[in-house]
Design an enzyme around this catalytic site. Structure first.
Site, PDB file in Angstrom:
ATOM      1  N   ALA A 100       0.829  -1.216   0.000  1.00 43.43           N
ATOM      2  CA  ALA A 100       0.000   0.000   0.000  1.00 43.43           C
ATOM      3  C   ALA A 100       0.860   1.262   0.000  1.00 43.43           C
ATOM      4  CB  ALA A 100      -0.928  -0.006   1.211  1.00 43.43           C
ATOM      5  N   GLY A 140      13.463  -2.332  -0.485  1.00 42.97           N
ATOM      6  CA  GLY A 140      13.455  -1.525   0.743  1.00 42.97           C
ATOM      7  C   GLY A 140      14.860  -1.254   1.235  1.00 42.97           C
ATOM      8  N   ASN A 141      15.120  -0.032   1.622  1.00 38.80           N
ATOM      9  CA  ASN A 141      16.474   0.377   2.040  1.00 38.80           C
ATOM     10  C   ASN A 141      16.778   0.053   3.500  1.00 38.80           C
ATOM     11  OD1 ASN A 141      17.742   1.474  -0.243  1.00 38.80           O
ATOM     12  ND2 ASN A 141      16.381   3.251  -0.162  1.00 38.80           N
ATOM     13  N   ASP A 195      19.803   2.833 -10.095  1.00 43.67           N
ATOM     14  CA  ASP A 195      21.093   3.531 -10.290  1.00 43.67           C
ATOM     15  C   ASP A 195      21.587   3.310 -11.721  1.00 43.67           C
ATOM     16  OD1 ASP A 195      21.691   3.972  -7.185  1.00 43.67           O
ATOM     17  OD2 ASP A 195      21.005   1.932  -7.496  1.00 43.67           O
ATOM     18  N   ARG A 238      19.517   5.371 -14.063  1.00 48.52           N
ATOM     19  CA  ARG A 238      19.897   6.785 -13.900  1.00 48.52           C
ATOM     20  C   ARG A 238      21.209   7.061 -14.628  1.00 48.52           C
ATOM     21  NH1 ARG A 238      18.507   6.770  -7.388  1.00 48.52           N
ATOM     22  NH2 ARG A 238      16.365   7.530  -7.565  1.00 48.52           N
ATOM     23  N   HIS A 256      23.541   0.224  -3.015  1.00 53.37           N
ATOM     24  CA  HIS A 256      22.550   1.214  -3.435  1.00 53.37           C
ATOM     25  C   HIS A 256      22.565   2.351  -2.415  1.00 53.37           C
ATOM     26  CE1 HIS A 256      19.100   3.334  -4.816  1.00 53.37           C
ATOM     27  NE2 HIS A 256      18.525   3.210  -3.645  1.00 53.37           N
TER      28      HIS A 256
HETATM   29  N1  LIG Z   1      16.596   0.180  -3.990  1.00 60.54           N
HETATM   30  C1  LIG Z   1      16.160   1.289  -4.555  1.00 60.54           C
HETATM   31  O1  LIG Z   1      16.645   1.685  -5.634  1.00 60.54           O
HETATM   32  C2  LIG Z   1      15.074   2.133  -3.932  1.00 60.54           C
HETATM   33  C3  LIG Z   1      14.585   1.829  -2.700  1.00 60.54           C
HETATM   34  N2  LIG Z   1      13.585   2.591  -2.133  1.00 60.54           N
HETATM   35  C4  LIG Z   1      13.106   2.161  -0.811  1.00 60.54           C
HETATM   36  O2  LIG Z   1      11.887   1.415  -0.978  1.00 60.54           O
HETATM   37  C5  LIG Z   1      11.159   1.428   0.236  1.00 60.54           C
HETATM   38  C6  LIG Z   1       9.694   1.703  -0.013  1.00 60.54           C
HETATM   39  O3  LIG Z   1       9.524   3.009  -0.532  1.00 60.54           O
HETATM   40  P1  LIG Z   1       8.077   3.675  -0.652  1.00 60.54           P
HETATM   41  O4  LIG Z   1       7.115   2.735  -1.282  1.00 60.54           O
HETATM   42  O5  LIG Z   1       8.286   5.011  -1.260  1.00 60.54           O
HETATM   43  O6  LIG Z   1       7.735   3.843   0.897  1.00 60.54           O
HETATM   44  P2  LIG Z   1       6.304   4.025   1.582  1.00 60.54           P
HETATM   45  O7  LIG Z   1       6.594   4.463   2.980  1.00 60.54           O
HETATM   46  O8  LIG Z   1       5.389   4.826   0.716  1.00 60.54           O
HETATM   47  O9  LIG Z   1       5.733   2.545   1.605  1.00 60.54           O
HETATM   48  C7  LIG Z   1       6.299   1.526   2.359  1.00 60.54           C
HETATM   49  C8  LIG Z   1       5.159   0.611   2.788  1.00 60.54           C
HETATM   50  O10 LIG Z   1       5.746  -0.508   3.426  1.00 60.54           O
HETATM   51  C9  LIG Z   1       4.933  -0.882   4.498  1.00 60.54           C
HETATM   52  N3  LIG Z   1       5.729  -1.697   5.413  1.00 60.54           N
HETATM   53  C10 LIG Z   1       6.630  -1.291   6.331  1.00 60.54           C
HETATM   54  N4  LIG Z   1       7.103  -2.333   7.008  1.00 60.54           N
HETATM   55  C11 LIG Z   1       6.545  -3.429   6.492  1.00 60.54           C
HETATM   56  C12 LIG Z   1       6.631  -4.797   6.780  1.00 60.54           C
HETATM   57  N5  LIG Z   1       7.414  -5.251   7.764  1.00 60.54           N
HETATM   58  N6  LIG Z   1       5.897  -5.657   6.052  1.00 60.54           N
HETATM   59  C13 LIG Z   1       5.090  -5.215   5.085  1.00 60.54           C
HETATM   60  N7  LIG Z   1       4.941  -3.923   4.767  1.00 60.54           N
HETATM   61  C14 LIG Z   1       5.660  -3.039   5.462  1.00 60.54           C
HETATM   62  C15 LIG Z   1       4.438   0.422   5.068  1.00 60.54           C
HETATM   63  O11 LIG Z   1       3.251   0.257   5.813  1.00 60.54           O
HETATM   64  C16 LIG Z   1       4.212   1.253   3.806  1.00 60.54           C
HETATM   65  O12 LIG Z   1       2.891   1.139   3.324  1.00 60.54           O
HETATM   66  C17 LIG Z   1      11.866   2.445   1.130  1.00 60.54           C
HETATM   67  O13 LIG Z   1      12.732   1.731   2.020  1.00 60.54           O
HETATM   68  C18 LIG Z   1      12.705   3.258   0.154  1.00 60.54           C
HETATM   69  O14 LIG Z   1      13.824   3.845   0.780  1.00 60.54           O
HETATM   70  C19 LIG Z   1      13.030   3.645  -2.796  1.00 60.54           C
HETATM   71  C20 LIG Z   1      13.486   3.992  -4.040  1.00 60.54           C
HETATM   72  C21 LIG Z   1      14.561   3.295  -4.676  1.00 60.54           C
HETATM   73  O1  LIG Z   2      16.766   7.795  -1.204  1.00 59.25           O
HETATM   74  C1  LIG Z   2      15.687   7.206  -1.034  1.00 59.25           C
HETATM   75  O2  LIG Z   2      15.069   7.073   0.037  1.00 59.25           O
HETATM   76  C2  LIG Z   2      15.080   6.534  -2.236  1.00 59.25           C
HETATM   77  C3  LIG Z   2      16.111   5.815  -2.997  1.00 59.25           C
HETATM   78  O3  LIG Z   2      16.694   4.839  -2.524  1.00 59.25           O
HETATM   79  C4  LIG Z   2      16.447   6.301  -4.324  1.00 59.25           C
HETATM   80  O4  LIG Z   2      15.719   7.133  -4.882  1.00 59.25           O
HETATM   81  O5  LIG Z   2      17.472   5.867  -4.831  1.00 59.25           O
END
Ligand SMILES: NC(=O)C1=CN([C@@H]2O[C@H](COP(=O)(O)OP(=O)(O)OC[C@H]3O[C@@H](n4cnc5c(N)ncnc54)[C@H](O)[C@@H]3O)[C@@H](O)[C@H]2O)C=CC1
Ligand SMILES: O=C([O-])CC(=O)C(=O)O
Length: 330
Positions: free
Chosen positions: A14, A133-134, A162, A165, A190
């Site tokens: 979600a 997830g980070n 990355d 990008r 990352h």
């Molecule tokens: N590896 C990459 O290149 C990138 C990684 N990210 C990371 O991705 C993750 C998600 O980003 P968003 O969707 O924007 O965040 P968000 O905060 O909008 O959504 C995260 C969702 O995960 C849920 N959640 C948290 N803990 C959980 C668990 N234990 N089990 C199931 N669901 C859980 C939350 O309730 C929330 O709905 C963040 O850690 C962000 O830093 C974001 C962009 C790039």
């Molecule tokens: O920086 C953040 O939280 C999101 C991320 O990992 C990215 O955009 O590469």
């Protein structure tokens, strides 16, 4: 005859990324336009999150995707990951006010230990896991270590954003089309320490390094731009990259499952010792994929500048790993 549906588990369903990701998976962008999917969606055990998830599922229904063969909502990874063929671990604990990096690592280590154990217990033995997830590399390492009965190679982390990008920056600099660039590499974590390396890249067969011929731009513009792009998006949008992250997750899994036809891409994968990276560290490497398996591209020359950059990102990963070692009984 129609194919048997594949089970795709998505955590954080979600959230922001989930909202861009699920519709594309259901549309066949990830596993193919002839591959039905069943979505097994995990959110935290919290009324608001579960209600929001129901809302997303209502919208998925309203798209009437022909390939969407079913979907279920979960608050327990043991049911969400049951028989999963693909698991996209997107949900993670964001950094809260006053939270140190160490606290963030520990909070996420707990989530990914539980999820790794659940994958170990109930997922398909061939499950392909992508951690978004980070901190993605270390979270993938933790999930992998928590799932001793699954092959370590099934656990990967997302470096593809990355990579994408880096492609766009190089295309803009050289005035070429993104789709004509091959052999881009992103090494490491990352995080801003990642090393995007275009030394081997070609555009329509010509060397990108020769076309650019500007080490000052590489070191002082290109690398910081790619490394800090996540922060730049947060600054501009007031929210972190979501659609581009979802797109990269689709690219990563699609290439892993359907193959790259000999082309290189970047995946964060547990090291097999290649390029001196200690075994088991989840590290961005150049890979090719075929028949659902990836292979690290071998034999690339690492010059002094590249070695320095690789050491920097490796040191960060070693520190992250040391920070969570006590939780893994190491
Ligand atoms: N590896 C990459 O290149 C990138 C990684 N990210 C990371 O991705 C993750 C998600 O980003 P968003 O969707 O924007 O965040 P968000 O905060 O909008 O959504 C995260 C969702 O995960 C849920 N959640 C948290 N803990 C959980 C668990 N234990 N089990 C199931 N669901 C859980 C939350 O309730 C929330 O709905 C963040 O850690 C962000 O830093 C974001 C962009 C790039
Ligand atoms: O920086 C953040 O939280 C999101 C991320 O990992 C990215 O955009 O590469």
């Amino acid at each position: 005859m129609a194919k048997t549906p594949k089970r795709v588990a998505v955590t954080g369903a979600a959230g922001q990324i989930g909202y861009s990701l699920l519709f594309r998976i259901a549309n066949g962008d990830m596993l193919g336009k002839d591959q039905p999917v069943i979505l097994q969606l995990l959110e935290i055990d919290n009324e608001k999150a579960q209600k929001a998830l129901k809302g997303v599922m209502m919208e998925l229904e309203d798209c009437a995707f022909p390939l969407l063969a079913g979907m279920t909502a979960h608050s327990d990874p043991m049911t969400a990951f049951k028989d999963a063929d693909v698991a996209l671990l997107v949900g993670a604990r964001p950094r809260g006010p006053g939270m140190e990096r160490k606290d963030l690592l520990e909070a996420n280590a707990q989530i990914f230990t539980v999820q790794g154990k659940a994958l170990d217990a109930v997922a398909s033995r061939d499950v392909k896991v992508l951690v978004v997830g980070n901190p993605a590399n270390t979270n993938a390492h933790i999930a992998m270590k928590s799932a001793p009965n699954l092959p370590a190679k099934n656990f990967t982390a997302m470096l593809r954003l990355d990579h994408n990008r880096a492609l766009s920056q190089v295309a803009a600099k050289t005035g070429t089309a993104v789709g004509d660039i091959e052999k881009m590499v992103v090494w490491g974590n990352h995080s801003p320490t990642m090393y995007a390396d275009y030394r081997f890249a070609t555009v329509n067969g010509k060397s990108v390094k020769d076309l650019i011929n500007d080490q000052e731009w590489n070191a002082n513009t290109f690398l910081p731009t790619v490394g800090k792009r996540g922060a730049a998006i947060i600054d501009a949008r007031g929210a972190s990259s979501a659609a581009s992250a979802a797109n990269a997750a689709i690219d990563h899994v699609r290439d892993w499952v359907l193959g790259t036809n000999g082309k290189w891409t970047t995946m964060g994968v547990p090291s097999d010792g290649s390029y001196g990276i200690p075994e088991g560290i989840v590290f961005g490497f150049p890979v090719t994929t075929e028949n659902g398996e990836y292979k690290i591209v071998q034999g690339l020359e690492i010059d002094a500048f590249s070695q320095e950059r690789i050491n920097l990102t490796l040191n960060e990963l070693n520190e992250e790993r040391a920070g969570v070692a006590h939780l893994l009984g190491q």
